[in-house]
Design an enzyme around this catalytic site. Structure first.
Site, PDB file in Angstrom:
ATOM      1  N   ASP A  49       0.830  -1.207   0.000  1.00 30.67           N
ATOM      2  CA  ASP A  49       0.000   0.000   0.000  1.00 30.67           C
ATOM      3  C   ASP A  49       0.865   1.257   0.000  1.00 30.67           C
ATOM      4  O   ASP A  49       0.364   2.365  -0.151  1.00 30.67           O
ATOM      5  CB  ASP A  49      -0.997  -0.004   1.160  1.00 30.67           C
ATOM      6  CG  ASP A  49      -0.342  -0.123   2.533  1.00 30.67           C
ATOM      7  OD1 ASP A  49       0.905  -0.127   2.618  1.00 30.67           O
ATOM      8  OD2 ASP A  49      -1.090  -0.216   3.521  1.00 30.67           O
ATOM      9  N   SER A  50       2.191   1.081   0.121  1.00 31.20           N
ATOM     10  CA  SER A  50       3.121   2.199  -0.059  1.00 31.20           C
ATOM     11  C   SER A  50       3.000   2.795  -1.452  1.00 31.20           C
ATOM     12  O   SER A  50       3.474   3.912  -1.702  1.00 31.20           O
ATOM     13  CB  SER A  50       4.562   1.740   0.188  1.00 31.20           C
ATOM     14  OG  SER A  50       4.896   0.651  -0.658  1.00 31.20           O
ATOM     15  N   ASP A  88      -0.839  -6.141  -0.427  1.00 27.24           N
ATOM     16  CA  ASP A  88      -1.336  -5.563   0.813  1.00 27.24           C
ATOM     17  C   ASP A  88      -2.863  -5.474   0.804  1.00 27.24           C
ATOM     18  O   ASP A  88      -3.463  -5.112  -0.220  1.00 27.24           O
ATOM     19  CB  ASP A  88      -0.779  -4.151   1.014  1.00 27.24           C
ATOM     20  CG  ASP A  88       0.351  -4.105   2.018  1.00 27.24           C
ATOM     21  OD1 ASP A  88       0.377  -4.941   2.927  1.00 27.24           O
ATOM     22  OD2 ASP A  88       1.210  -3.211   1.884  1.00 27.24           O
ATOM     23  N   LYS A 118      -1.230  -9.487   2.670  1.00 28.43           N
ATOM     24  CA  LYS A 118      -0.617  -9.023   3.929  1.00 28.43           C
ATOM     25  C   LYS A 118      -1.572  -8.111   4.659  1.00 28.43           C
ATOM     26  O   LYS A 118      -2.231  -7.277   4.029  1.00 28.43           O
ATOM     27  CB  LYS A 118       0.700  -8.284   3.668  1.00 28.43           C
ATOM     28  CG  LYS A 118       1.389  -7.800   4.956  1.00 28.43           C
ATOM     29  CD  LYS A 118       2.749  -7.207   4.696  1.00 28.43           C
ATOM     30  CE  LYS A 118       2.716  -5.814   4.129  1.00 28.43           C
ATOM     31  NZ  LYS A 118       2.136  -4.816   5.082  1.00 28.43           N
ATOM     32  N   GLU A 120      -1.985  -5.663   8.405  1.00 30.65           N
ATOM     33  CA  GLU A 120      -1.356  -5.035   9.558  1.00 30.65           C
ATOM     34  C   GLU A 120      -2.295  -5.140  10.752  1.00 30.65           C
ATOM     35  O   GLU A 120      -3.508  -4.998  10.598  1.00 30.65           O
ATOM     36  CB  GLU A 120      -1.065  -3.559   9.283  1.00 30.65           C
ATOM     37  CG  GLU A 120      -0.130  -3.304   8.116  1.00 30.65           C
ATOM     38  CD  GLU A 120       0.050  -1.814   7.843  1.00 30.65           C
ATOM     39  OE1 GLU A 120      -0.297  -0.985   8.709  1.00 30.65           O
ATOM     40  OE2 GLU A 120       0.532  -1.484   6.739  1.00 30.65           O
ATOM     41  N   GLU A 187       8.374  -4.276  11.433  1.00 29.68           N
ATOM     42  CA  GLU A 187       8.781  -2.966  10.927  1.00 29.68           C
ATOM     43  C   GLU A 187       9.026  -1.976  12.047  1.00 29.68           C
ATOM     44  O   GLU A 187       8.234  -1.870  12.989  1.00 29.68           O
ATOM     45  CB  GLU A 187       7.729  -2.380   9.981  1.00 29.68           C
ATOM     46  CG  GLU A 187       8.131  -0.990   9.458  1.00 29.68           C
ATOM     47  CD  GLU A 187       7.227  -0.438   8.384  1.00 29.68           C
ATOM     48  OE1 GLU A 187       7.493   0.701   7.935  1.00 29.68           O
ATOM     49  OE2 GLU A 187       6.270  -1.121   7.985  1.00 29.68           O
TER      50      GLU A 187
END
Length: 275
Positions: A49-50, A88, A118, A120, A187
């Site tokens: 998502d960066s 993501d 992925k 978070e 991270e």
């Protein structure tokens, strides 16, 4: 029978088996060009998502959508044949319920062709991880500094630097391991904590601003290639000044166009280039 050779991608079970073995090499990609170049060198590509920041210029990762990431994922999958590709889950696509998470994860995987997703989050999302894994969706869990939580964390700040927060991250990591995540991204946490978690869990850890003791490392490709601007984050090693090289090349192109040096006969149709 087709005579085309088939290149076997790195699989989820193969990555899972890399615990305490050869280090896992990972980078991000969101388009064909970089994905094609890095594919032969990496085991794992994250369509992160960066992309909201490096591809769209947003100040954080919160605005990118399921459809956008699925499209970027398809571009990366189409351009590669070796690396395992993960996508993501964007902000708001999985936190509400396991059922919502499954629908969005299934859409991402079926649309993009990626091998896994992925997410978070801490222990509260462990049941969601279990729900996805039990339904055939491999999950990479991400703990520590979580960009989707920047508003509750007070920005992009290192985590786990005191005893209480470190213990919370350990609990998050163990919960995701127990829920069936096959990789764990650590991270922006203290090096001793990342080393401790790596030694505690049975699944491979992927560090970014964590520890060399992690089972693998990931960085944003644009950071590695010097395409993210003048500010180089502490945990980034820049291997190329890509901006300087591109500026020089484009500057030369502009000069050639203005002077008439480009295009030459060899670049044109219907005329013979001089030998």
């Amino acid at each position: 029978m087709s005579t085309h050779s088939i290149t076997k991608r790195v699989s989820v079970p193969e990555l899972r088996a890399r615990k305490n073995q050869e280090k896992i090499v990972a980078l991000t990609a969101h388009g064909c060009a970089i994905a094609r170049i890095i594919d032969e060198h990496v085991d794992f590509i994250l369509v992160g998502d960066s992309a909201a920041m490096v591809a769209y210029g947003h100040p954080n990762t919160l605005s990118i959508t399921v459809d956008q990431l699925a499209a970027h994922g398809a571009a990366v999958v189409n351009a590669t044949s070796h690396a395992c590709v993960a996508v993501d889950m964007p902000f708001g696509s999985y936190q509400e319920s396991p059922e919502l998470a499954f629908r969005n994860a299934a859409k991402i995987m079926s649309t993009s062709g990626a091998s896994c997703v992925k997410i978070e989050g801490g222990t509260v999302l462990a049941p969601t991880v279990r729900y996805l894994v039990d339904r055939g969706i491999p999950v990479v869990a991400h703990v520590g500094l979580m960009p989707q939580y920047l508003n509750t964390m007070g920005g992009f700040r290192a985590q786990g630097l005191d005893e209480a927060s470190a213990q919370k991250i350990i609990e998050d990591a163990l919960a995701h391991e127990a829920a069936g995540a096959f990789l764990l991204v650590l991270e922006g946490i203290g090096e001793p904590l990342a080393r401790k978690i790596t030694n505690m869990v049975s699944i491979p850890t992927i560090g970014i601003g964590a520890s060399p003791e992690c089972d693998g490392q990931i960085l944003v490709s644009e950071d590695v290639l010097g395409l993210s601007g003048s500010k180089v984050l502490r945990f980034v090693k820049q291997y190329l000044d890509g901006e300087a090289l591109i500026r020089s090349a484009v500057g030369q192109y502009a000069a050639d166009v203005k002077s008439g040096a480009f295009p030459e006969a060899q670049h044109c149709f219907g005329i013979k280039a001089a030998k």
